[in-house]
Design a protein around this motif. Structure first.
Motif, PDB file in Angstrom:
ATOM      1  N   ASP A  72     -33.922 -46.614  23.922  1.00 58.40           N
ATOM      2  CA  ASP A  72     -32.519 -46.557  23.465  1.00 58.40           C
ATOM      3  C   ASP A  72     -31.654 -47.660  24.072  1.00 58.40           C
ATOM      4  O   ASP A  72     -30.608 -47.392  24.657  1.00 58.40           O
ATOM      5  CB  ASP A  72     -31.948 -45.161  23.773  1.00 58.40           C
ATOM      6  CG  ASP A  72     -32.666 -44.087  23.008  1.00 58.40           C
ATOM      7  OD1 ASP A  72     -32.263 -43.786  21.878  1.00 58.40           O
ATOM      8  OD2 ASP A  72     -33.675 -43.571  23.532  1.00 58.40           O
ATOM      9  N   HIS A 117     -30.049 -49.988  22.355  1.00 57.87           N
ATOM     10  CA  HIS A 117     -28.862 -50.260  21.509  1.00 57.87           C
ATOM     11  C   HIS A 117     -28.235 -51.588  21.978  1.00 57.87           C
ATOM     12  O   HIS A 117     -27.041 -51.664  22.284  1.00 57.87           O
ATOM     13  CB  HIS A 117     -27.875 -49.097  21.596  1.00 57.87           C
ATOM     14  CG  HIS A 117     -28.460 -47.803  21.109  1.00 57.87           C
ATOM     15  ND1 HIS A 117     -28.612 -47.521  19.771  1.00 57.87           N
ATOM     16  CD2 HIS A 117     -28.952 -46.720  21.774  1.00 57.87           C
ATOM     17  CE1 HIS A 117     -29.157 -46.320  19.637  1.00 57.87           C
ATOM     18  NE2 HIS A 117     -29.385 -45.811  20.830  1.00 57.87           N
ATOM     19  N   ASP A 171     -34.790 -47.461  19.056  1.00 53.20           N
ATOM     20  CA  ASP A 171     -33.329 -47.576  19.031  1.00 53.20           C
ATOM     21  C   ASP A 171     -32.862 -48.832  19.760  1.00 53.20           C
ATOM     22  O   ASP A 171     -32.287 -48.782  20.853  1.00 53.20           O
ATOM     23  CB  ASP A 171     -32.643 -46.330  19.618  1.00 53.20           C
ATOM     24  CG  ASP A 171     -32.411 -45.266  18.558  1.00 53.20           C
ATOM     25  OD1 ASP A 171     -32.987 -45.395  17.467  1.00 53.20           O
ATOM     26  OD2 ASP A 171     -31.654 -44.318  18.819  1.00 53.20           O
ATOM     27  N   HIS A 194     -40.271 -41.706  19.449  1.00 48.47           N
ATOM     28  CA  HIS A 194     -38.842 -41.860  19.721  1.00 48.47           C
ATOM     29  C   HIS A 194     -38.182 -40.528  20.068  1.00 48.47           C
ATOM     30  O   HIS A 194     -37.298 -40.470  20.918  1.00 48.47           O
ATOM     31  CB  HIS A 194     -38.138 -42.509  18.525  1.00 48.47           C
ATOM     32  CG  HIS A 194     -36.681 -42.711  18.755  1.00 48.47           C
ATOM     33  ND1 HIS A 194     -36.203 -43.503  19.774  1.00 48.47           N
ATOM     34  CD2 HIS A 194     -35.580 -42.182  18.137  1.00 48.47           C
ATOM     35  CE1 HIS A 194     -34.878 -43.476  19.770  1.00 48.47           C
ATOM     36  NE2 HIS A 194     -34.478 -42.680  18.796  1.00 48.47           N
ATOM     37  N   HIS A 221     -34.268 -40.996  22.641  1.00 55.68           N
ATOM     38  CA  HIS A 221     -33.421 -40.525  21.546  1.00 55.68           C
ATOM     39  C   HIS A 221     -32.193 -39.718  21.964  1.00 55.68           C
ATOM     40  O   HIS A 221     -31.118 -39.905  21.422  1.00 55.68           O
ATOM     41  CB  HIS A 221     -34.255 -39.710  20.542  1.00 55.68           C
ATOM     42  CG  HIS A 221     -33.484 -39.191  19.392  1.00 55.68           C
ATOM     43  ND1 HIS A 221     -32.848 -40.014  18.482  1.00 55.68           N
ATOM     44  CD2 HIS A 221     -33.210 -37.920  18.996  1.00 55.68           C
ATOM     45  CE1 HIS A 221     -32.233 -39.274  17.573  1.00 55.68           C
ATOM     46  NE2 HIS A 221     -32.419 -38.004  17.868  1.00 55.68           N
ATOM     47  N   HIS A 237     -30.412 -39.597  24.805  1.00 52.70           N
ATOM     48  CA  HIS A 237     -29.494 -40.214  25.784  1.00 52.70           C
ATOM     49  C   HIS A 237     -29.068 -39.197  26.850  1.00 52.70           C
ATOM     50  O   HIS A 237     -28.035 -39.356  27.479  1.00 52.70           O
ATOM     51  CB  HIS A 237     -28.238 -40.772  25.109  1.00 52.70           C
ATOM     52  CG  HIS A 237     -28.506 -41.830  24.089  1.00 52.70           C
ATOM     53  ND1 HIS A 237     -27.569 -42.734  23.686  1.00 52.70           N
ATOM     54  CD2 HIS A 237     -29.632 -42.137  23.386  1.00 52.70           C
ATOM     55  CE1 HIS A 237     -28.087 -43.546  22.764  1.00 52.70           C
ATOM     56  NE2 HIS A 237     -29.333 -43.201  22.570  1.00 52.70           N
TER      57      HIS A 237
HETATM   58 FE   LIG Z   1     -30.552 -43.842  20.758  1.00 53.72          FE
END
Ligand SMILES: [Fe+2]
Length: 309
Positions: A93, A95, A123, A224, A244, A246
């Motif tokens: 994650d 991002h 992600d 994920h 996924h 967080h």
């Molecule tokens: Fe995420």
């Protein structure tokens, strides 16, 4: 474009064409409305202005980039002897195009870690749609700071697109789309299986990834989301790594996380868990999505050491 289309597995490409999150039609978007908390997501654009007005924003923004190493030891007597002490760096994650302030502390932290293999949990993009150029530019910056002898393996999350696969592989990241690779040491092997997104696109296929693996092999599954577990009965997974959630990203005192986007709650939101015979770990992730703040959760890289005893 044709070269990329030929490379990408059709199930991922077709699902994205059908369930594209940018489609405005409600019934198509409603594929994502599996829990009441998803409905709360419509308030996300209001979170930043409210936090700024309350004076809490800066603290949350600082928390979001305060990424730390979480050390973890996985003990399994079935681990081949040559892999005793093997270290996996799990980074989920990211991002990575959504928070410029994260890049410097993340690269500095990566430079302090020597791992045997780096696993990326999906992600990579901030939004679920949009241009990929900044994602790839960011990866170009951080990949030289990843120190992993056996290389970097990755999967796709629900924010990612099949169009990322080829550019990521050009950066030396091996993308596992319902596929597996083995790592060999002194004639012994462990296998890393990577499945496609089980949360939004639901194109994960464990059995396809597992097809070529010997029955008694030591398997690490990269997925994920823990949603994949709902399909499992007696699959011989040695350890499972997920992201996924967080860890909720924003956790309220007493109440806990508001939004986790996960069917599996409780221990499955963050940390070590046990599901039937499968043990695993859900990472809180290195980055943030929706809003670049964290409260009562932390950004992390998980550093996992495998041990026989
Ligand atoms: Fe995420």
């Amino acid at each position: 474009m044709q070269r990329i289309l030929a490379h990408v597995k059709p199930e991922r490409r077709d699902k994205e064409l059908i369930y594209n999150p940018t489609y405005p039609i409600f019934w198509q978007r409603s594929m994502h409305f599996e829990t009441i908390e998803q409905a709360l997501s419509i308030f996300i654009p209001w979170v930043t202005p409210v936090l700024k007005l309350s004076g809490l924003y800066q603290r949350g923004a600082r928390n979001a980039i305060d990424v730390q190493i979480t050390p973890l030891t996985v003990v399994d007597p079935q681990l081949p002897a040559g892999f005793d002490g093997f270290r996996l760096l799990f980074m989920s994650d990211l991002h990575i195009d959504g928070n410029d302030a994260l890049i410097e502390p993340l690269c500095a932290l990566l430079d302090t870690v020597d791992a045997d293999v780096c696993l990326l949990g999906g992600d990579y993009r901030f939004r679920m749609h949009g241009n990929l150029r900044k994602v790839m530019d960011r990866f170009r910056e951080i990949v030289p700071h990843i120190h992993a002898k056996e290389g970097i393996l990755g999967i796709l999350g629900n924010h990612d697109s099949w169009e990322m696969i080829k550019p990521m592989e050009r950066l030396g990241i091996v993308m596992l789309i319902n596929e597996s690779v083995d790592i060999e040491r002194n004639g012994e092997r462990i296998w890393i299986l990577g499945v496609d997104d089980p949360h939004f696109y639901k194109c994960d296929d464990y059995h396809k990834a597992n097809r070529a693996i010997p029955e008694q092999a030591f398997r690490i599954l990269l997925a994920h989301s823990t949603n994949i577990l709902a399909k499992f009965s007696d699959e011989p997974v040695s350890f499972c790594l997920c992201g996924h959630t967080h860890a909720g990203q924003i956790q309220l005192p007493i109440f806990g996380p508001i939004i986790t986007h996960s069917h599996f709650k409780g221990e499955f939101i963050y940390g070590r868990w046990q599901y039937r015979h499968i043990s695993g770990y859900t990472s809180s992730g290195a980055g943030t999505s929706g809003v670049n703040v964290r409260y009562n959760t932390r950004s992390e890289l998980a550093l996992i050491t495998l041990r026989r005893q």
